[in-house]
Design a protein around this motif. Structure first.
Motif, PDB file in Angstrom:
ATOM      1  N   THR A   1       0.770  -1.114  -0.493  1.00  0.00           N
ATOM      2  CA  THR A   1       0.186   0.177  -0.061  1.00  0.00           C
ATOM      3  C   THR A   1       0.844   1.589   0.347  1.00  0.00           C
ATOM      4  O   THR A   1       1.949   1.414   1.198  1.00  0.00           O
ATOM      5  CB  THR A   1      -1.153  -0.318   1.321  1.00  0.00           C
ATOM      6  N   PHE A   2       0.415   2.215  -0.798  1.00  0.00           N
ATOM      7  CA  PHE A   2       0.849   3.640  -0.675  1.00  0.00           C
ATOM      8  C   PHE A   2       0.494   4.759  -1.003  1.00  0.00           C
ATOM      9  O   PHE A   2      -0.892   4.210  -1.208  1.00  0.00           O
ATOM     10  CB  PHE A   2       2.685   3.265  -2.012  1.00  0.00           C
ATOM     11  N   ILE A   3       0.713   5.614  -0.159  1.00  0.00           N
ATOM     12  CA  ILE A   3      -0.098   7.701  -0.137  1.00  0.00           C
ATOM     13  C   ILE A   3       0.639   8.103  -0.935  1.00  0.00           C
ATOM     14  O   ILE A   3       1.161   7.953  -1.243  1.00  0.00           O
ATOM     15  CB  ILE A   3       0.096   7.197   1.322  1.00  0.00           C
ATOM     16  N   ILE A   4      -0.296   9.049  -1.782  1.00  0.00           N
ATOM     17  CA  ILE A   4      -0.058  10.428  -2.628  1.00  0.00           C
ATOM     18  C   ILE A   4      -0.353  11.223  -1.976  1.00  0.00           C
ATOM     19  O   ILE A   4      -2.222  11.331  -1.888  1.00  0.00           O
ATOM     20  CB  ILE A   4      -0.709   9.788  -3.857  1.00  0.00           C
ATOM     21  N   PRO A   5      -0.235  12.354  -1.424  1.00  0.00           N
ATOM     22  CA  PRO A   5      -1.080  12.969  -0.867  1.00  0.00           C
ATOM     23  C   PRO A   5      -1.375  13.975  -1.842  1.00  0.00           C
ATOM     24  O   PRO A   5      -1.268  14.237  -2.915  1.00  0.00           O
ATOM     25  CB  PRO A   5       0.385  14.097  -0.376  1.00  0.00           C
ATOM     26  N   ALA A   6      -2.051  15.022  -1.326  1.00  0.00           N
ATOM     27  CA  ALA A   6      -3.176  15.363  -2.254  1.00  0.00           C
ATOM     28  C   ALA A   6      -2.811  16.704  -2.809  1.00  0.00           C
ATOM     29  O   ALA A   6      -2.458  17.026  -3.868  1.00  0.00           O
ATOM     30  CB  ALA A   6      -4.073  16.517  -1.304  1.00  0.00           C
ATOM     31  N   ALA A   7      -1.528  17.042  -2.055  1.00  0.00           N
ATOM     32  CA  ALA A   7      -0.692  18.705  -2.708  1.00  0.00           C
ATOM     33  C   ALA A   7      -0.264  17.952  -4.014  1.00  0.00           C
ATOM     34  O   ALA A   7       0.290  18.523  -5.276  1.00  0.00           O
ATOM     35  CB  ALA A   7       0.053  19.160  -2.277  1.00  0.00           C
ATOM     36  N   ILE A   8       0.435  16.378  -4.561  1.00  0.00           N
ATOM     37  CA  ILE A   8       0.760  15.622  -5.513  1.00  0.00           C
ATOM     38  C   ILE A   8       0.225  16.073  -6.943  1.00  0.00           C
ATOM     39  O   ILE A   8       0.790  16.754  -7.682  1.00  0.00           O
ATOM     40  CB  ILE A   8       1.441  14.467  -5.506  1.00  0.00           C
ATOM     41  N   GLY A   9      -0.839  16.849  -6.946  1.00  0.00           N
ATOM     42  CA  GLY A   9      -2.007  16.795  -8.353  1.00  0.00           C
ATOM     43  C   GLY A   9      -2.098  15.623  -9.136  1.00  0.00           C
ATOM     44  O   GLY A   9      -1.985  14.312  -8.675  1.00  0.00           O
ATOM     45  N   GLU A  10      -1.011  15.564 -10.290  1.00  0.00           N
ATOM     46  CA  GLU A  10      -0.831  14.348 -11.196  1.00  0.00           C
ATOM     47  C   GLU A  10       0.789  13.690 -10.596  1.00  0.00           C
ATOM     48  O   GLU A  10       1.741  14.130 -10.616  1.00  0.00           O
ATOM     49  CB  GLU A  10      -1.174  14.854 -12.613  1.00  0.00           C
ATOM     50  N   TYR A  11      -0.203  12.094 -11.451  1.00  0.00           N
ATOM     51  CA  TYR A  11       0.943  10.854 -10.613  1.00  0.00           C
ATOM     52  C   TYR A  11       0.933  10.435 -11.609  1.00  0.00           C
ATOM     53  O   TYR A  11      -0.210  10.017 -12.530  1.00  0.00           O
ATOM     54  CB  TYR A  11       1.647  10.746  -9.644  1.00  0.00           C
ATOM     55  N   THR A  12       2.246   9.160 -12.329  1.00  0.00           N
ATOM     56  CA  THR A  12       1.971   7.539 -13.095  1.00  0.00           C
ATOM     57  C   THR A  12       2.104   6.434 -12.425  1.00  0.00           C
ATOM     58  O   THR A  12       3.032   6.486 -11.187  1.00  0.00           O
ATOM     59  CB  THR A  12       2.756   7.784 -14.406  1.00  0.00           C
ATOM     60  N   ILE A  13       1.903   6.161 -13.094  1.00  0.00           N
ATOM     61  CA  ILE A  13       2.210   4.393 -12.802  1.00  0.00           C
ATOM     62  C   ILE A  13       1.887   3.392 -13.312  1.00  0.00           C
ATOM     63  O   ILE A  13       1.261   3.652 -14.327  1.00  0.00           O
ATOM     64  CB  ILE A  13       1.076   3.749 -11.557  1.00  0.00           C
ATOM     65  N   ARG A  14       3.117   2.620 -13.806  1.00  0.00           N
ATOM     66  CA  ARG A  14       3.129   1.886 -14.461  1.00  0.00           C
ATOM     67  C   ARG A  14       4.402   0.211 -14.317  1.00  0.00           C
ATOM     68  O   ARG A  14       4.536   0.202 -13.388  1.00  0.00           O
ATOM     69  CB  ARG A  14       3.923   2.452 -15.421  1.00  0.00           C
ATOM     70  N   PRO A  15       3.373  -0.705 -15.110  1.00  0.00           N
ATOM     71  CA  PRO A  15       4.523  -1.791 -15.372  1.00  0.00           C
ATOM     72  C   PRO A  15       5.816  -1.800 -14.959  1.00  0.00           C
ATOM     73  O   PRO A  15       6.467  -0.661 -15.450  1.00  0.00           O
ATOM     74  CB  PRO A  15       3.944  -2.540 -15.919  1.00  0.00           C
ATOM     75  N   TYR A  16       6.661  -1.659 -13.841  1.00  0.00           N
ATOM     76  CA  TYR A  16       8.031  -2.303 -13.476  1.00  0.00           C
ATOM     77  C   TYR A  16       8.896  -3.453 -13.661  1.00  0.00           C
ATOM     78  O   TYR A  16       8.618  -4.114 -12.760  1.00  0.00           O
ATOM     79  CB  TYR A  16       8.434  -1.237 -12.707  1.00  0.00           C
ATOM     80  N   GLY A  17      10.543  -3.738 -13.996  1.00  0.00           N
ATOM     81  CA  GLY A  17      11.151  -4.665 -13.017  1.00  0.00           C
ATOM     82  C   GLY A  17       9.993  -6.127 -14.366  1.00  0.00           C
ATOM     83  O   GLY A  17      10.304  -6.338 -15.724  1.00  0.00           O
ATOM     84  N   LEU A  18      10.114  -6.932 -13.441  1.00  0.00           N
ATOM     85  CA  LEU A  18       9.131  -8.240 -13.504  1.00  0.00           C
ATOM     86  C   LEU A  18       7.697  -8.224 -13.920  1.00  0.00           C
ATOM     87  O   LEU A  18       7.521  -8.836 -15.021  1.00  0.00           O
ATOM     88  CB  LEU A  18       9.122  -8.822 -12.697  1.00  0.00           C
TER      89      LEU A  18
END
Length: 194
Positions: A160-177
């Motif tokens: 589990t991970f948390i992205i603070p409200a102030a960040i706005g935009e972020y990306t998630i992508r497959p990585y490594g394995l």
């Protein structure tokens, strides 16, 4: 206790989503791995049965029959539960290499959950609120900020991970394995009501 004489039992499969609004009697079955998404600042869970399990002190854990029976929503019968609470998933958006599903929670709750399936980088936005995510499919994924608001970090299956409200935009992508494979996250955030 003959459980099936008194309660409904639905087989749970990987990625099934059960909505459990306050007042709903529930438990998970043997061998189930459960990601519980809840906010209980003023709501409590009362154990009605504990399968004979012992607490850390070696004694039976407390059972709260009286309190529990006072908060049960007795209208949650079989038809309601099956129709309103079991796997109420709805596809709400998709693009090349990704799908977004609304998974709940129940209309009575103030948390929204969205599941994302992706094999390519996916842009997310906090929408002005904190986002809490869990990698529910795939070995690992990379979380990045297009604006450089934070250093990229890797998350692994079931983390589990948390992205603070102030960040706005972020990306998630497959990585490594997981590169070239489908990954999945579930995101929870507070619904803003008008």
């Amino acid at each position: 206790m003959d459980v099936e004489k008194y309660i409904n039992c639905w087989p749970a499969n990987r990625h099934d989503h059960y909505l459990i609004p306050a007042g709903t009697i529930h438990c998970s079955g043997k061998g189930a791995m459960v990601l519980e998404i809840s906010a209980t600042p003023s709501i409590f869970t009362f154990k009605l049965w504990d399968w004979g399990r012992m607490g850390l002190d070696g004694k039976p854990r407390p059972i709260n029959i009286g309190h529990g029976s006072n908060v049960i929503d007795w209208n949650r019968r079989t038809a309601y539960t099956r129709g309103q609470l079991v796997n109420h998933t709805e596809k709400i958006a998709e693009g090349e290499g990704w799908i977004e599903e609304r998974t709940g929670l129940h209309a009575n709750e103030f948390i929204e959950t969205r599941r994302h399936w992706f094999s390519v980088p996916v842009l997310h936005t906090t929408g002005g609120g904190v986002n809490v995510l869990n990698l529910v499919e795939g070995e690992e994924a990379l979380v990045e900020s297009p604006s450089g608001a934070f250093s990229p970090f890797v998350v692994h299956y079931a983390e589990t991970f948390i992205i603070p409200a102030a960040i706005g935009e972020y990306t998630i992508r497959p990585y490594g394995l997981s590169e070239g494979k489908q990954c999945g996250t579930i995101k929870a955030y507070v619904r803003f009501r008008q």
